[in-house]
Design an enzyme around this catalytic site. Structure first.
Site, PDB file in Angstrom:
ATOM      1  N   ASN A   1       0.676  -1.277   0.030  1.00  0.00           N
ATOM      2  CA  ASN A   1      -0.066  -0.203  -0.078  1.00  0.00           C
ATOM      3  C   ASN A   1       0.747   1.217  -0.124  1.00  0.00           C
ATOM      4  OD1 ASN A   1       0.606   0.852   2.521  1.00  0.00           O
ATOM      5  ND2 ASN A   1      -0.970  -0.520   3.607  1.00  0.00           N
TER       6      ASN A   1
ATOM      7  N   GLU B   1       3.319   1.723   3.128  1.00  0.00           N
ATOM      8  CA  GLU B   1       4.370   0.872   3.089  1.00  0.00           C
ATOM      9  C   GLU B   1       5.417   1.270   2.209  1.00  0.00           C
ATOM     10  OE1 GLU B   1       0.999  -2.630   4.451  1.00  0.00           O
ATOM     11  OE2 GLU B   1       2.121  -2.643   2.437  1.00  0.00           O
TER      12      GLU B   1
ATOM     13  N   ASP C   1      -4.857  -8.469   0.151  1.00  0.00           N
ATOM     14  CA  ASP C   1      -4.803  -9.846  -0.175  1.00  0.00           C
ATOM     15  C   ASP C   1      -5.497 -10.150  -1.700  1.00  0.00           C
ATOM     16  OD1 ASP C   1      -2.852 -10.426   1.624  1.00  0.00           O
ATOM     17  OD2 ASP C   1      -4.292 -11.062   2.991  1.00  0.00           O
TER      18      ASP C   1
END
Length: 229
Positions: free
Chosen positions: A113, A116, A178
């Site tokens: 994301n 991150e 995910d």
């Protein structure tokens, strides 16, 4: 697809995660690691991988003292034709720098994301991150920055490319990342272009957040129906 034979291990319990979901859909995880945090080299012998397989590694996997070391060593010996997918996760700052560097060089796909990937590159803006990635990424790799309700970004030879979102009524964000990564890999392996595969992943993630629970990825037919409109 590689068929793996399941086996029973009685030496410890499996771990579990309790997810606390806010009214906004944001969630907090309470984790209790189990046997999965104690993977040893012999446990990976059963993996009979072929060049057609894709191996997904989460940053969480690399943080376990025992499993992390085992997985990191295993990846260095893995056939380079096998595609490696890496999602560093929110604890990216705790992953050993040498492991992050290996994943950056080795991964076929890195999906993270916005927060991150900005932390990883030590930058505040996604455009600054893109410039670094464009200059550092191996030619075989793809880096995708998931940006929630703003869609997603990736870097190709032309620079930074934005893939728009599908608007969603957020109920539960659990599993959205995910879902995005799994659908992206599936569509790339099916021969779709990078842009279209990320657009499909954006749609899938938007559908998943409109439902409660972690296992809410839609079917391919549902994704393609939306793509046609």
């Amino acid at each position: 697809m590689t068929a793996l034979h399941a086996y029973r291990e009685d030496s410890d319990d499996t771990g579990f995660v309790i997810t606390l979901v806010e009214p906004s859909g944001e969630r907090t995880f309470v984790t209790s690691p189990g046997i999965e945090s104690h993977i040893r080299p012999d446990d990976l012998v059963a993996l009979n991988l072929s060049c057609h397989d894709v191996v997904y590694v989460s940053g969480y996997d690399l943080l376990y003292p025992v499993s992390g070391a085992t997985i990191a060593e295993y990846l260095t010996m893995m056939n380079e034709e096998i595609r490696l997918v890496f999602d560093p996760g929110p604890l990216i700052g705790d992953i050993a720098p040498e492991r992050l560097e290996f994943m950056r060089r080795r991964a076929w796909l890195i999906s993270a994301n916005r927060a991150e990937i900005c932390q990883w590159m030590n930058q505040r803006e996604i455009t600054e991150v893109a410039a670094l990635l464009a200059s550092q990424r191996p030619p075989h790799s793809l880096v995708v920055a998931r940006d929630g309700e703003k869609g997603a970004w990736f870097v190709d030879n032309q620079g930074l490319v934005h893939v728009p979102p599908r608007p969603a009524q957020v109920v539960d964000l659990t599993g959205a990342g995910d879902t995005h990564t799994g659908v992206l890999v599936a569509f790339l392996m099916a021969g779709w272009s990078v842009y279209d595969a990320i657009w499909a992943a954006n749609i899938a993630a938007s559908i998943s957040v409109e439902k409660k629970g972690p296992a809410t990825s839609p079917r391919r037919t549902d994704i393609e129906r939306i793509m046609k409109h």
